[in-house]
Design an enzyme around this catalytic site. Structure first.
Site, PDB file in Angstrom:
ATOM      1  N   GLN A   1       9.009  -4.348  16.284  1.00  0.00           N
ATOM      2  CA  GLN A   1       9.596  -4.696  15.348  1.00  0.00           C
ATOM      3  C   GLN A   1      11.042  -4.053  15.171  1.00  0.00           C
ATOM      4  O   GLN A   1      11.501  -4.341  15.125  1.00  0.00           O
ATOM      5  CB  GLN A   1       8.984  -5.120  14.058  1.00  0.00           C
ATOM      6  CG  GLN A   1       9.442  -4.997  12.988  1.00  0.00           C
ATOM      7  CD  GLN A   1       9.076  -5.541  11.708  1.00  0.00           C
ATOM      8  OE1 GLN A   1       7.957  -6.513  11.749  1.00  0.00           O
ATOM      9  NE2 GLN A   1       8.964  -4.783  11.015  1.00  0.00           N
TER      10      GLN A   1
ATOM     11  N   HIS B   1       0.904  -1.393  -0.216  1.00  0.00           N
ATOM     12  CA  HIS B   1       0.006   0.302  -0.154  1.00  0.00           C
ATOM     13  C   HIS B   1       0.634   1.527  -0.502  1.00  0.00           C
ATOM     14  O   HIS B   1       2.115   1.281  -0.064  1.00  0.00           O
ATOM     15  CB  HIS B   1      -0.955   0.040   1.254  1.00  0.00           C
ATOM     16  CG  HIS B   1      -0.010  -0.456   2.689  1.00  0.00           C
ATOM     17  ND1 HIS B   1       0.475   0.434   3.259  1.00  0.00           N
ATOM     18  CD2 HIS B   1      -0.258  -1.585   3.757  1.00  0.00           C
ATOM     19  CE1 HIS B   1       0.846  -0.357   4.298  1.00  0.00           C
ATOM     20  NE2 HIS B   1       0.094  -1.072   4.374  1.00  0.00           N
ATOM     21  N   ASP B   2       0.057   2.405   0.060  1.00  0.00           N
ATOM     22  CA  ASP B   2       1.092   3.045  -0.654  1.00  0.00           C
ATOM     23  C   ASP B   2       2.343   3.573   1.364  1.00  0.00           C
ATOM     24  O   ASP B   2       3.493   4.456   1.026  1.00  0.00           O
ATOM     25  CB  ASP B   2       0.105   4.964   0.512  1.00  0.00           C
ATOM     26  CG  ASP B   2      -0.739   4.740  -1.038  1.00  0.00           C
ATOM     27  OD1 ASP B   2      -0.553   3.767  -2.351  1.00  0.00           O
ATOM     28  OD2 ASP B   2      -1.920   5.525  -0.877  1.00  0.00           O
TER      29      ASP B   2
ATOM     30  N   MET C   1      -1.894   3.203   7.808  1.00  0.00           N
ATOM     31  CA  MET C   1      -2.046   2.104   6.425  1.00  0.00           C
ATOM     32  C   MET C   1      -0.995   1.013   7.250  1.00  0.00           C
ATOM     33  O   MET C   1      -0.444   1.353   7.752  1.00  0.00           O
ATOM     34  CB  MET C   1      -1.300   3.464   5.364  1.00  0.00           C
ATOM     35  CG  MET C   1      -1.599   3.931   4.420  1.00  0.00           C
ATOM     36  SD  MET C   1      -1.244   4.361   3.019  1.00  0.00           S
ATOM     37  CE  MET C   1      -2.276   5.763   2.696  1.00  0.00           C
TER      38      MET C   1
ATOM     39  N   GLY D   1       9.256   1.406   8.637  1.00  0.00           N
ATOM     40  CA  GLY D   1       8.263   1.498   8.862  1.00  0.00           C
ATOM     41  C   GLY D   1       8.099   1.979  10.802  1.00  0.00           C
ATOM     42  O   GLY D   1       8.172   0.797  11.271  1.00  0.00           O
TER      43      GLY D   1
ATOM     44  N   LYS E   1       5.659   2.346  12.050  1.00  0.00           N
ATOM     45  CA  LYS E   1       4.702   2.193  12.474  1.00  0.00           C
ATOM     46  C   LYS E   1       4.301   0.792  12.938  1.00  0.00           C
ATOM     47  O   LYS E   1       3.805   0.241  14.111  1.00  0.00           O
ATOM     48  CB  LYS E   1       3.281   1.835  11.115  1.00  0.00           C
ATOM     49  CG  LYS E   1       2.324   1.205  11.822  1.00  0.00           C
ATOM     50  CD  LYS E   1       1.173   0.860  10.970  1.00  0.00           C
ATOM     51  CE  LYS E   1       0.186   0.161  11.059  1.00  0.00           C
ATOM     52  NZ  LYS E   1       0.430  -1.145  11.651  1.00  0.00           N
ATOM     53  N   ASP E   2       5.042  -0.356  12.998  1.00  0.00           N
ATOM     54  CA  ASP E   2       6.274  -1.517  13.921  1.00  0.00           C
ATOM     55  C   ASP E   2       7.397  -0.943  14.710  1.00  0.00           C
ATOM     56  O   ASP E   2       7.978  -1.065  14.694  1.00  0.00           O
ATOM     57  CB  ASP E   2       6.086  -2.230  12.836  1.00  0.00           C
ATOM     58  CG  ASP E   2       4.582  -2.478  11.297  1.00  0.00           C
ATOM     59  OD1 ASP E   2       4.142  -3.170  12.378  1.00  0.00           O
ATOM     60  OD2 ASP E   2       4.697  -2.953  10.662  1.00  0.00           O
TER      61      ASP E   2
ATOM     62  N   HIS F   1       3.736   1.377   2.069  1.00  0.00           N
ATOM     63  CA  HIS F   1       5.287   0.107   1.493  1.00  0.00           C
ATOM     64  C   HIS F   1       6.060   1.187   0.430  1.00  0.00           C
ATOM     65  O   HIS F   1       6.725   1.590   0.192  1.00  0.00           O
ATOM     66  CB  HIS F   1       4.911  -1.069   1.282  1.00  0.00           C
ATOM     67  CG  HIS F   1       4.564  -1.920   2.215  1.00  0.00           C
ATOM     68  ND1 HIS F   1       3.079  -2.319   2.210  1.00  0.00           N
ATOM     69  CD2 HIS F   1       4.241  -2.425   3.019  1.00  0.00           C
ATOM     70  CE1 HIS F   1       3.207  -3.106   3.187  1.00  0.00           C
ATOM     71  NE2 HIS F   1       3.440  -3.282   3.836  1.00  0.00           N
TER      72      HIS F   1
END
Length: 313
Positions: free
Chosen positions: A161, A41-42, A192, A155, A157-158, A44
């Site tokens: 990780q 998605h955007d 996202m 990212g 977001k994770d 990535h």
């Protein structure tokens, strides 16, 4: 933005031999790698775009890693969208896509030796998904070696990780740099994620409470940790259709709750189930006077012992 017709599609390697041969053609000094499980998605696309801007060549890996899925998680349900993934890789200027099957990555079946995430992998997401981070680190380690990259883009977001990958690279002396890229959000604030495709229209409205909670918490950052937690929690309490797993304000390198006197950078993270879908989100924040939301942490690899222990008073 350049259209796909104006760019040459990246080479595709599916075996180790094909990867080895394609890799020889990438003669630049800086080789960036973006690792994905597909369903791009955007978010990535932003990773690939930033990698393209900073490196001579870009490799995108598309591999749905079975080691990251627990017994209660349905691997077969994960979206597979290779054709559209290739369109994004082409548009963003990737040079090579490595898209192996599990038998290529794990030549002898389940690996007898795996990378352990250690104590940092047992909290937050690790508590809800036992073994997930061991599987993630094992495949990331293998892909780092196989691609021979010099810079690896992940990212924000994770967040957990990302922290564990940084620790693995540092603790085990892996070559290459780990670069964090800010979380990419929809116009309404939803982070996202490939999992967003599972959300119904009503679920999606409910899911917005996660990002709203983070935003509310960040707005209270100048007042200190308790104010951050209180503001974020109030948003979630007002949305009973979110089954909250955790809402935490922790130190970015230890994942331990920050005390009330703490001033400095911290991770505000949330996880919860909306309908049948489990979602995660987070926001780096600066706690204390002049504080607020951050896009990424300022220098996560250079925090000294005092900061790693919980920050200076």
């Amino acid at each position: 933005m350049t259209t796909t017709t104006e760019r040459r599609a990246p080479a595709v390697a599916r075996t180790r031999d094909e990867l080895r041969e394609a890799r020889k053609a990438l003669t630049g000094k800086e080789i960036a790698v973006v690792m994905t499980m597909g369903a791009l998605h955007d978010g990535h696309a932003t990773l690939v775009k930033q990698a393209r801007a900073e490196a001579d060549h870009v490799i995108v890996t598309i591999f749905l890693n079975p080691l990251q899925f627990g017994p209660r998680e349905d691997l077969s349900r994960y979206p597979r969208t290779f054709d559209s993934d290739m369109e994004i890789c082409t548009e963003m200027g990737a040079d090579l896509v490595f898209a192996p099957t599990p038998d290529v990555i794990y030549q002898d079946g389940d690996p007898g030796v795996r990378v352990s995430a250690g104590p940092l992998g047992d909290v937050l997401e690790g508590q809800s998904r036992p073994g997930h981070f061991d599987g993630m680190l094992t495949v990331v380690a293998k892909l780092m070696h196989l691609t021979g990259g010099t810079a690896f883009f992940f990212g924000q977001k994770d967040a957990q990780q990302l922290l564990l990958i940084r620790r693995m690279v540092r603790d085990l002396d892996f070559p290459g740099r780990v670069i964090s890229v800010p979380t990419v959000r929809e116009d309404d604030g939803l982070a996202m994620s490939s999992r967003n495709t599972y959300l119904t229209e009503s679920d999606r409205e409910v899911a917005l409470s996660l990002s709203k909670a983070l935003k509310a918490g960040a707005a209270a950052a100048p007042e200190g940790p308790s104010a951050i937690r209180r503001a974020a929690r109030a948003v979630l309490v007002a949305e009973p259709l979110v089954l909250v797993d955790y809402l935490v304000l922790v130190h970015p390198t230890t994942l331990k709750d920050v005390p009330e006197w703490y001033r400095g950078e911290a991770l505000l993270a949330v996880a919860g189930k909306v309908g049948t879908t489990r979602l995660i989100d987070n926001m780096p924040v600066l706690v204390g006077p002049g504080g607020g939301a951050l896009s990424v942490f300022s220098n996560p690899d250079d925090l000294g012992p005092a900061e790693a222990a919980g920050g200076a008073r």
